[in-house]
Design a protein around this motif. Sequence first.
Motif, PDB file in Angstrom:
ATOM      1  N   VAL A  89       3.856   5.827  -5.598  1.00  0.00           N
ATOM      2  CA  VAL A  89       3.916   5.940  -7.054  1.00  0.00           C
ATOM      3  C   VAL A  89       2.655   6.601  -7.606  1.00  0.00           C
ATOM      4  O   VAL A  89       2.715   7.453  -8.505  1.00  0.00           O
ATOM      5  CB  VAL A  89       4.128   4.547  -7.680  1.00  0.00           C
ATOM      6  CG1 VAL A  89       4.105   4.624  -9.197  1.00  0.00           C
ATOM      7  CG2 VAL A  89       5.446   3.951  -7.203  1.00  0.00           C
ATOM      8  N   ALA A  90       1.502   6.217  -7.072  1.00  0.00           N
ATOM      9  CA  ALA A  90       0.253   6.819  -7.533  1.00  0.00           C
ATOM     10  C   ALA A  90       0.219   8.314  -7.244  1.00  0.00           C
ATOM     11  O   ALA A  90      -0.281   9.108  -8.058  1.00  0.00           O
ATOM     12  CB  ALA A  90      -0.932   6.123  -6.874  1.00  0.00           C
ATOM     13  N   GLY A  91       0.746   8.721  -6.093  1.00  0.00           N
ATOM     14  CA  GLY A  91       0.794  10.147  -5.778  1.00  0.00           C
ATOM     15  C   GLY A  91       1.671  10.917  -6.742  1.00  0.00           C
ATOM     16  O   GLY A  91       1.327  12.031  -7.166  1.00  0.00           O
ATOM     17  N   MET A 101      -5.456   3.346 -11.711  1.00  0.00           N
ATOM     18  CA  MET A 101      -5.141   2.337 -12.718  1.00  0.00           C
ATOM     19  C   MET A 101      -3.939   1.506 -12.297  1.00  0.00           C
ATOM     20  O   MET A 101      -3.815   0.329 -12.670  1.00  0.00           O
ATOM     21  CB  MET A 101      -4.877   3.010 -14.058  1.00  0.00           C
ATOM     22  CG  MET A 101      -4.706   2.049 -15.219  1.00  0.00           C
ATOM     23  SD  MET A 101      -4.533   2.912 -16.808  1.00  0.00           S
ATOM     24  CE  MET A 101      -2.951   3.727 -16.565  1.00  0.00           C
ATOM     25  N   LEU A 102      -3.028   2.073 -11.530  1.00  0.00           N
ATOM     26  CA  LEU A 102      -1.897   1.333 -10.999  1.00  0.00           C
ATOM     27  C   LEU A 102      -2.238   0.660  -9.678  1.00  0.00           C
ATOM     28  O   LEU A 102      -1.819  -0.472  -9.418  1.00  0.00           O
ATOM     29  CB  LEU A 102      -0.705   2.269 -10.823  1.00  0.00           C
ATOM     30  CG  LEU A 102       0.532   1.671 -10.135  1.00  0.00           C
ATOM     31  CD1 LEU A 102       1.151   0.589 -11.010  1.00  0.00           C
ATOM     32  CD2 LEU A 102       1.552   2.752  -9.834  1.00  0.00           C
ATOM     33  N   THR A 103      -3.011   1.333  -8.848  1.00  0.00           N
ATOM     34  CA  THR A 103      -3.294   0.816  -7.512  1.00  0.00           C
ATOM     35  C   THR A 103      -4.149  -0.444  -7.566  1.00  0.00           C
ATOM     36  O   THR A 103      -3.853  -1.439  -6.875  1.00  0.00           O
ATOM     37  CB  THR A 103      -4.007   1.894  -6.682  1.00  0.00           C
ATOM     38  OG1 THR A 103      -3.175   3.046  -6.613  1.00  0.00           O
ATOM     39  CG2 THR A 103      -4.298   1.385  -5.285  1.00  0.00           C
ATOM     40  N   TYR A 104      -5.213  -0.449  -8.362  1.00  0.00           N
ATOM     41  CA  TYR A 104      -6.141  -1.578  -8.378  1.00  0.00           C
ATOM     42  C   TYR A 104      -5.463  -2.890  -8.753  1.00  0.00           C
ATOM     43  O   TYR A 104      -5.542  -3.873  -8.002  1.00  0.00           O
ATOM     44  CB  TYR A 104      -7.304  -1.287  -9.327  1.00  0.00           C
ATOM     45  CG  TYR A 104      -8.218  -0.168  -8.891  1.00  0.00           C
ATOM     46  CD1 TYR A 104      -8.247   0.264  -7.568  1.00  0.00           C
ATOM     47  CD2 TYR A 104      -9.055   0.467  -9.799  1.00  0.00           C
ATOM     48  CE1 TYR A 104      -9.072   1.300  -7.172  1.00  0.00           C
ATOM     49  CE2 TYR A 104      -9.898   1.499  -9.407  1.00  0.00           C
ATOM     50  CZ  TYR A 104      -9.906   1.910  -8.095  1.00  0.00           C
ATOM     51  OH  TYR A 104     -10.734   2.931  -7.695  1.00  0.00           O
ATOM     52  N   PRO A 105      -4.784  -2.984  -9.907  1.00  0.00           N
ATOM     53  CA  PRO A 105      -4.212  -4.290 -10.267  1.00  0.00           C
ATOM     54  C   PRO A 105      -3.057  -4.710  -9.372  1.00  0.00           C
ATOM     55  O   PRO A 105      -2.872  -5.910  -9.119  1.00  0.00           O
ATOM     56  CB  PRO A 105      -3.752  -4.098 -11.713  1.00  0.00           C
ATOM     57  CG  PRO A 105      -3.524  -2.642 -11.853  1.00  0.00           C
ATOM     58  CD  PRO A 105      -4.542  -1.983 -10.967  1.00  0.00           C
ATOM     59  N   PHE A 106      -2.284  -3.755  -8.868  1.00  0.00           N
ATOM     60  CA  PHE A 106      -1.138  -4.131  -8.052  1.00  0.00           C
ATOM     61  C   PHE A 106      -1.591  -4.705  -6.712  1.00  0.00           C
ATOM     62  O   PHE A 106      -1.073  -5.736  -6.260  1.00  0.00           O
ATOM     63  CB  PHE A 106      -0.217  -2.923  -7.834  1.00  0.00           C
ATOM     64  CG  PHE A 106       1.216  -3.314  -7.639  1.00  0.00           C
ATOM     65  CD1 PHE A 106       2.065  -3.440  -8.724  1.00  0.00           C
ATOM     66  CD2 PHE A 106       1.717  -3.570  -6.383  1.00  0.00           C
ATOM     67  CE1 PHE A 106       3.387  -3.808  -8.556  1.00  0.00           C
ATOM     68  CE2 PHE A 106       3.033  -3.931  -6.199  1.00  0.00           C
ATOM     69  CZ  PHE A 106       3.872  -4.050  -7.289  1.00  0.00           C
ATOM     70  N   SER A 131       0.823  -1.211   0.000  1.00  0.00           N
ATOM     71  CA  SER A 131       0.000   0.000   0.000  1.00  0.00           C
ATOM     72  C   SER A 131       0.855   1.257   0.000  1.00  0.00           C
ATOM     73  O   SER A 131       0.558   2.238  -0.706  1.00  0.00           O
ATOM     74  CB  SER A 131      -0.935  -0.008   1.208  1.00  0.00           C
ATOM     75  OG  SER A 131      -1.823  -1.107   1.168  1.00  0.00           O
ATOM     76  N   LEU A 132       1.949   1.250   0.771  1.00  0.00           N
ATOM     77  CA  LEU A 132       2.824   2.414   0.820  1.00  0.00           C
ATOM     78  C   LEU A 132       3.528   2.639  -0.522  1.00  0.00           C
ATOM     79  O   LEU A 132       3.608   3.771  -1.011  1.00  0.00           O
ATOM     80  CB  LEU A 132       3.857   2.238   1.932  1.00  0.00           C
ATOM     81  CG  LEU A 132       3.311   2.227   3.369  1.00  0.00           C
ATOM     82  CD1 LEU A 132       4.427   1.951   4.365  1.00  0.00           C
ATOM     83  CD2 LEU A 132       2.616   3.539   3.697  1.00  0.00           C
ATOM     84  N   ALA A 170      -9.670  14.307 -13.123  1.00  0.00           N
ATOM     85  CA  ALA A 170     -10.051  12.928 -13.459  1.00  0.00           C
ATOM     86  C   ALA A 170      -8.872  12.153 -14.033  1.00  0.00           C
ATOM     87  O   ALA A 170      -8.696  10.963 -13.731  1.00  0.00           O
ATOM     88  CB  ALA A 170     -11.211  12.941 -14.456  1.00  0.00           C
ATOM     89  N   ILE A 171      -8.049  12.793 -14.845  1.00  0.00           N
ATOM     90  CA  ILE A 171      -6.878  12.113 -15.404  1.00  0.00           C
ATOM     91  C   ILE A 171      -5.919  11.695 -14.291  1.00  0.00           C
ATOM     92  O   ILE A 171      -5.402  10.567 -14.277  1.00  0.00           O
ATOM     93  CB  ILE A 171      -6.169  13.016 -16.429  1.00  0.00           C
ATOM     94  CG1 ILE A 171      -7.034  13.182 -17.676  1.00  0.00           C
ATOM     95  CG2 ILE A 171      -4.804  12.442 -16.810  1.00  0.00           C
ATOM     96  CD1 ILE A 171      -6.467  14.156 -18.691  1.00  0.00           C
ATOM     97  N   GLY A 172      -5.668  12.607 -13.349  1.00  0.00           N
ATOM     98  CA  GLY A 172      -4.773  12.278 -12.248  1.00  0.00           C
ATOM     99  C   GLY A 172      -5.300  11.130 -11.406  1.00  0.00           C
ATOM    100  O   GLY A 172      -4.560  10.192 -11.058  1.00  0.00           O
ATOM    101  N   ALA A 173      -6.595  11.162 -11.061  1.00  0.00           N
ATOM    102  CA  ALA A 173      -7.171  10.083 -10.259  1.00  0.00           C
ATOM    103  C   ALA A 173      -7.193   8.768 -11.020  1.00  0.00           C
ATOM    104  O   ALA A 173      -6.972   7.693 -10.440  1.00  0.00           O
ATOM    105  CB  ALA A 173      -8.588  10.467  -9.826  1.00  0.00           C
ATOM    106  N   THR A 174      -7.419   8.818 -12.329  1.00  0.00           N
ATOM    107  CA  THR A 174      -7.447   7.591 -13.136  1.00  0.00           C
ATOM    108  C   THR A 174      -6.072   6.953 -13.216  1.00  0.00           C
ATOM    109  O   THR A 174      -5.931   5.726 -13.083  1.00  0.00           O
ATOM    110  CB  THR A 174      -7.980   7.897 -14.549  1.00  0.00           C
ATOM    111  OG1 THR A 174      -9.293   8.455 -14.450  1.00  0.00           O
ATOM    112  CG2 THR A 174      -8.026   6.637 -15.387  1.00  0.00           C
ATOM    113  N   LEU A 175      -5.047   7.763 -13.438  1.00  0.00           N
ATOM    114  CA  LEU A 175      -3.692   7.214 -13.501  1.00  0.00           C
ATOM    115  C   LEU A 175      -3.296   6.568 -12.179  1.00  0.00           C
ATOM    116  O   LEU A 175      -2.677   5.499 -12.157  1.00  0.00           O
ATOM    117  CB  LEU A 175      -2.701   8.322 -13.860  1.00  0.00           C
ATOM    118  CG  LEU A 175      -2.735   8.826 -15.307  1.00  0.00           C
ATOM    119  CD1 LEU A 175      -1.763   9.985 -15.473  1.00  0.00           C
ATOM    120  CD2 LEU A 175      -2.393   7.703 -16.269  1.00  0.00           C
ATOM    121  N   ALA A 176      -3.639   7.222 -11.079  1.00  0.00           N
ATOM    122  CA  ALA A 176      -3.293   6.671  -9.770  1.00  0.00           C
ATOM    123  C   ALA A 176      -4.012   5.353  -9.517  1.00  0.00           C
ATOM    124  O   ALA A 176      -3.407   4.355  -9.100  1.00  0.00           O
ATOM    125  CB  ALA A 176      -3.623   7.681  -8.677  1.00  0.00           C
TER     126      ALA A 176
END
Length: 420
Positions: A321-323, A363-368, A315-316, A355-361
């Motif tokens: 990375v998402a931030g 998009m990485l967080t969910y699958p990982f 999570s950290l 929305a772009i920033g939240a989507t990019l974050a």
Amino acid sequence: MSDGHGPPPETPSGWSAEQPPPYSAPPASPWTAPGAQQQAPYGQPYGQPPQQQQPLGPGPQTPYPPHPHPQPGYGYGPPPSALRPGIIPLRPLRLGDILDGTIKLIRSNPKAVLGLSAVAALLAAVPLAVGQAFLLNSMGDVMSDPGSADSASAGLDSVYGVIGQYGGTLVSYAVQFVVVTLLTGVLTRILGRAVFGGKLDAAEAWQLVKGRVPALFGVVGLMAVIMIVPLIVFALLMVALAMNASSGSLGWLAGLTILFIVMYLAYCLFFRTRFAFASPAVVLEGRGPIDAMRRSWHLVTGDFWRVFGILLLTSLLVGLVAGVLSVPFTIAGTLFGMFGAGSAATTVVSAVLIAIGATLAAMLTYPFEAGVAGLLYADRRMRSEAFDLVLQTAAIEQQRQGWVHESADELWHPSNSARS
């Protein structure tokens, strides 16, 4: 013959090491371990001394005959590598194996994994971005001309902005509840096939998961109840205390609130770790919601702190990375919303950037996070149920007969355990 460095050494029987007796063994091979006796070559005439090595002359010569089977060196060599038909080795996993396997899951099937994650992230991010854009737009009107702004209209705009903000947040959470639950199930099914090197596209994964959707929502709903009930109880308790408390006891209430926040954080982390494998148990083992949560509790027992540490570290790392990915877009959207002209174009641009920033974050967080939870689930089954033996046996059989990746889906059933 002496080489000029003293008399030749004597053997225990008194024979010279340079001229062996008729019954002695030939000179030791350079591959022979010290102290080991080498038998005479097969077929050598009885009593005939071994042939002496000819002196080296010009040209390439071989000082020793080739040894067909050299003996291994001393000590223990490295263990044989485990079978690895897919994204992980079929043995109990280390932290590096889990993180590497999650990255390989994304890289081996990016269209399904990242594509589905992007759609889910976008659906959850749009309502929140729209609400924030309206809030920032209303604040920008007041900041641009605070002297001429009518107090009533400014207050009304602020109310609309707050409603848009909290309304967008609630809608975003509702959408996130649905899409993330479905995404977790689909990604877990893709991971179950990827362990054996197979691939699933989004349509195939959905066909395998859609029958488990009610159980998935059941697990998420039970987790929501577990997390929300303490908040409701504490809120009711604080309201009752505040109504009967005097002005001098406000500090005591503030201290109680801080204590509750700390305890609630530990409470959330504990149950999140205990039920981390409920979704994989629903999708891969076909269990119901309560049975899946019981199964997760049982798998975590005995290795709680390791599971907790890996999930927390993940999570950290993902949050960091998402931030980094989302912060530039969020800052740009905030500046557009607050310092723009307050037009509809500014609101749209602000919402799009957020929305772009939240989507990019996301998009990485969910699958990982889904990948780490799924591989941790496989690791716990290997350690507690010798499930790695089941996977290795199946891998050897698959290699012998030819790969049929669909058969890997049945291996995850709880009956396929060496210690079941």
